[in-house]
Design a protein around this motif. Structure first.
Motif, short mmCIF file in Angstrom:
data_model
loop_
_atom_site.label_atom_id
_atom_site.label_comp_id
_atom_site.label_asym_id
_atom_site.label_seq_id
_atom_site.Cartn_x
_atom_site.Cartn_y
_atom_site.Cartn_z
N PHE A 77 -12.06 -8.69 13.93
CA PHE A 77 -10.73 -8.23 14.91
C PHE A 77 -10.90 -6.53 14.97
O PHE A 77 -9.99 -6.09 15.70
CB PHE A 77 -9.45 -8.43 14.49
CG PHE A 77 -9.26 -9.97 14.56
CD1 PHE A 77 -8.93 -10.72 13.20
CD2 PHE A 77 -9.36 -10.53 15.82
CE1 PHE A 77 -8.70 -12.26 13.33
CE2 PHE A 77 -8.90 -11.76 15.83
CZ PHE A 77 -8.85 -12.68 14.76
N GLY A 78 -11.77 -6.07 14.24
CA GLY A 78 -11.76 -4.56 14.14
C GLY A 78 -10.64 -3.90 13.12
O GLY A 78 -9.90 -4.44 12.72
N GLY A 79 -10.38 -2.46 13.30
CA GLY A 79 -9.44 -1.84 12.64
C GLY A 79 -10.00 -0.51 12.60
O GLY A 79 -10.84 -0.06 13.47
N ALA A 241 -0.40 -14.01 -0.39
CA ALA A 241 -1.05 -13.26 1.03
C ALA A 241 -1.02 -11.84 0.91
O ALA A 241 0.20 -11.23 0.68
CB ALA A 241 -0.31 -13.94 2.35
N VAL A 242 -1.99 -11.17 1.17
CA VAL A 242 -2.05 -9.77 1.19
C VAL A 242 -2.16 -8.99 2.40
O VAL A 242 -3.07 -9.26 3.13
CB VAL A 242 -3.17 -9.25 0.01
CG1 VAL A 242 -3.24 -7.68 -0.12
CG2 VAL A 242 -2.95 -9.95 -1.24
N ALA A 243 -1.32 -8.03 2.52
CA ALA A 243 -1.43 -7.25 3.99
C ALA A 243 -2.04 -5.71 3.45
O ALA A 243 -2.06 -5.47 2.10
CB ALA A 243 0.07 -6.99 4.53
N ALA A 244 -2.32 -4.92 4.48
CA ALA A 244 -3.01 -3.64 4.13
C ALA A 244 -2.09 -2.29 4.54
O ALA A 244 -1.11 -2.54 5.75
CB ALA A 244 -4.19 -3.56 4.97
N LEU A 245 -1.80 -1.60 3.47
CA LEU A 245 -1.50 -0.28 3.92
C LEU A 245 -2.04 0.61 4.29
O LEU A 245 -3.32 0.74 4.18
CB LEU A 245 -0.48 0.35 2.45
CG LEU A 245 0.61 -0.62 1.93
CD1 LEU A 245 1.11 -0.01 0.59
CD2 LEU A 245 1.73 -0.85 2.91
N ALA A 264 2.37 -9.61 -0.73
CA ALA A 264 2.17 -8.26 -1.35
C ALA A 264 1.18 -7.44 -0.36
O ALA A 264 0.75 -8.03 0.56
CB ALA A 264 1.11 -8.44 -2.83
N CYS A 265 1.08 -6.19 -0.64
CA CYS A 265 0.45 -5.25 0.14
C CYS A 265 -0.20 -4.19 -0.81
O CYS A 265 0.19 -4.03 -1.95
CB CYS A 265 1.17 -4.54 1.09
SG CYS A 265 2.63 -3.82 0.56
N ALA A 266 -1.22 -3.67 -0.37
CA ALA A 266 -2.00 -2.44 -1.02
C ALA A 266 -2.90 -1.91 0.15
O ALA A 266 -3.01 -2.14 1.23
CB ALA A 266 -2.83 -3.24 -2.34
N ARG A 267 -3.22 -0.57 -0.62
CA ARG A 267 -3.88 0.39 0.59
C ARG A 267 -5.25 -0.51 0.93
O ARG A 267 -6.01 -1.29 0.19
CB ARG A 267 -4.39 1.50 -0.23
CG ARG A 267 -5.23 2.39 0.76
CD ARG A 267 -5.54 3.62 0.09
NE ARG A 267 -6.54 4.38 0.59
CZ ARG A 267 -7.02 5.55 0.38
NH1 ARG A 267 -6.68 6.09 -0.79
NH2 ARG A 267 -7.93 6.26 1.31
N GLY A 268 -5.45 -0.41 2.27
CA GLY A 268 -6.48 -0.99 2.90
C GLY A 268 -7.56 0.15 3.60
O GLY A 268 -8.60 -0.27 4.02
N ASP A 269 -6.80 1.04 3.89
CA ASP A 269 -7.60 1.98 4.70
C ASP A 269 -8.58 2.82 3.68
O ASP A 269 -8.10 3.63 2.74
CB ASP A 269 -6.95 3.15 5.26
CG ASP A 269 -6.16 2.72 6.65
OD1 ASP A 269 -6.49 1.41 6.95
OD2 ASP A 269 -5.41 3.18 7.45
N ALA A 285 -20.08 2.96 -0.12
CA ALA A 285 -19.58 2.87 1.48
C ALA A 285 -18.22 3.04 1.30
O ALA A 285 -17.66 3.04 0.38
CB ALA A 285 -19.87 1.56 1.99
N ALA A 286 -17.64 3.29 2.55
CA ALA A 286 -16.26 3.53 2.79
C ALA A 286 -15.95 2.53 3.89
O ALA A 286 -16.52 2.55 4.66
CB ALA A 286 -15.70 4.84 3.26
N TRP A 287 -14.96 1.77 3.73
CA TRP A 287 -14.52 0.64 4.51
C TRP A 287 -12.98 0.23 4.63
O TRP A 287 -12.27 0.89 3.65
CB TRP A 287 -15.21 -0.62 3.83
CG TRP A 287 -15.68 -1.65 5.04
CD1 TRP A 287 -15.35 -1.62 6.23
CD2 TRP A 287 -16.67 -2.75 4.93
NE1 TRP A 287 -16.21 -2.75 7.10
CE2 TRP A 287 -16.95 -3.41 6.01
CE3 TRP A 287 -17.32 -2.83 3.89
CZ2 TRP A 287 -17.88 -4.43 6.14
CZ3 TRP A 287 -18.19 -4.31 3.82
CH2 TRP A 287 -18.57 -4.99 5.18
N SER A 288 -12.57 -0.15 5.53
CA SER A 288 -11.11 -0.54 5.78
C SER A 288 -10.99 -1.98 6.01
O SER A 288 -11.64 -2.54 6.88
CB SER A 288 -10.54 0.25 6.71
OG SER A 288 -10.72 1.87 6.58
N GLY A 289 -9.85 -2.49 5.68
CA GLY A 289 -9.30 -3.95 6.11
C GLY A 289 -8.52 -4.47 5.06
O GLY A 289 -8.46 -4.21 3.76
N THR A 290 -7.92 -5.96 5.25
CA THR A 290 -7.13 -6.46 4.43
C THR A 290 -8.14 -7.15 3.54
O THR A 290 -7.34 -7.43 2.34
CB THR A 290 -6.20 -7.47 5.21
OG1 THR A 290 -7.16 -8.28 5.93
CG2 THR A 290 -5.27 -6.90 5.99
#
Length: 335
Positions: A77-79, A241-245, A264-269, A285-290
């Motif tokens: 889905f991208g980000g 279930a974890v979401a991204a901040l 729950a949530c944690a940094r994803g960016d 690498a640097a990467w982002s996502g849930t």
């Protein structure tokens, strides 16, 4: 793999998952049956719709599901960072302390990396657990492994490759991998992939497989399409279930799944971690996502489980003081 689109979900064309009790009921629509590790895959006759047959079998009180395609995150889905970017080496020296906690990692596999020597778990991996070297999500499992061992020093990883280099797998493969973990279940399980189901309901065979690991804390990503629609297995009861901040750890990342089913949530960016060594990458690498927020939460639970049962550690951490509506409790990155 031949994929059939059903609304916003994807299934393996011509396949239905069942347990043994439903095989005879579906015999007239079935060309062949393959059974292994607790699940039967019905290979259907031409023209039979797997979703319609699964729904009909469920109406008869049987356990059945189309063979959903499960997708690793975030690339489908991208980000903000829909692919990994090269990063400079990260200062991390594995400690000498050892934990008795085992974290199950179902993903694309794990590649060789300077962070693993001395841990023992990587030396035990076979060629089937090596990370994919080609594809849009090659290195996904290696990236997650680095987040886990940094967040929970001394833990051992039990790796199972269930996704290909493009981050695609199917429900049958995941259910079978979970079945094989029953003999020696991990305390924590990282599942950085998922799917929408054809009817928005929980996939019963996947739910059964996770339910057969009653002492394991399963942690799964909420998906990267910015939707509040349930994403499975994250939305299953008992799964964290974890979401991204975003990078500030104050707000939901725009791509992150959310809703009352998120715990729950944690940094994803723009997290940095271990990666493949080749081309423009030198192992980082640097990467982002849930996917990666999920690893931070799983790692925090695994770290706490060194001193108490994993289920108790998860309950205590999920009762944390800072809660965000539709995102759950905030887990600080702490890397």
């Amino acid at each position: 793999m031949e994929i059939q689109s059903v609304g916003e979900s994807y299934v393996r064309a011509g396949q239905v998952l069942t347990d043994r009790s439903a095989v005879s009921a579906a015999a007239r629509w079935t060309q062949a049956v393959s059974e292994a590790d607790g699940v039967c895959v019905l290979h259907l006759s031409p023209g039979v719709d797997p979703c319609e047959l699964a729904a009909d079998l469920r109406d008869q009180g049987l356990r059945a599901s189309p063979n959903h395609v499960l997708r690793g995150q975030p690339l489908w889905f991208g980000g903000p960072s829909s692919r990994p970017f090269p990063a400079p080496p990260i200062a991390h020296k594995p400690g000498k302390s050892r934990s008795d906690v085992i974290v199950g990692l179902l993903d694309t596999g794990v590649a060789e990396h300077p962070w693993w020597p001395g841990g023992g778990w990587y030396d035990a991996l076979g060629p089937d657990e090596a990370d994919a070297t080609e594809g849009s999500q090659a290195g996904h499992g290696t990236f997650i492994a680095g987040l886990l061992v940094r967040r929970a020093p001394g833990v051992a990883l039990r790796v199972r490759r269930v996704l290909d280099g493009d981050g695609l797998g199917d429900e049958a493969t995941v259910v079978r991998a979970l079945h094989r973990m029953r003999e020696r279940p991990p305390q924590v399980l990282n599942l950085s992939f998922g799917c929408r189901s054809f009817d928005d309901g929980p996939p019963p065979l996947l739910a059964d497989a996770l339910g057969a690991l009653p002492d394991t804390v399963a942690v799964a990503c909420a998906g990267n399409d910015g939707s509040d629609r349930p994403f499975w297995p994250a939305a299953l009861p008992g799964v964290v279930a974890v979401a991204a901040l975003d990078a500030t750890e104050e707000h939901r990342a725009p791509y992150s799944g959310h809703g009352d089913w998120v715990d729950a949530c944690a940094r994803g960016d723009w997290l940095t971690s271990s990666y493949l060594d080749g081309g423009e990458f030198t192992g980082y690498a640097a990467w982002s996502g849930t996917s990666f927020a999920t690893a931070l939460v799983a790692g925090a639970i695994a770290d706490a489980a060194a001193g108490e049962p994993a289920k108790e550690a998860a309950r205590r951490l999920l009762d944390g003081p800072r809660q965000i509506p539709d995102l759950g409790v905030v887990f600080p990155a702490s890397l």
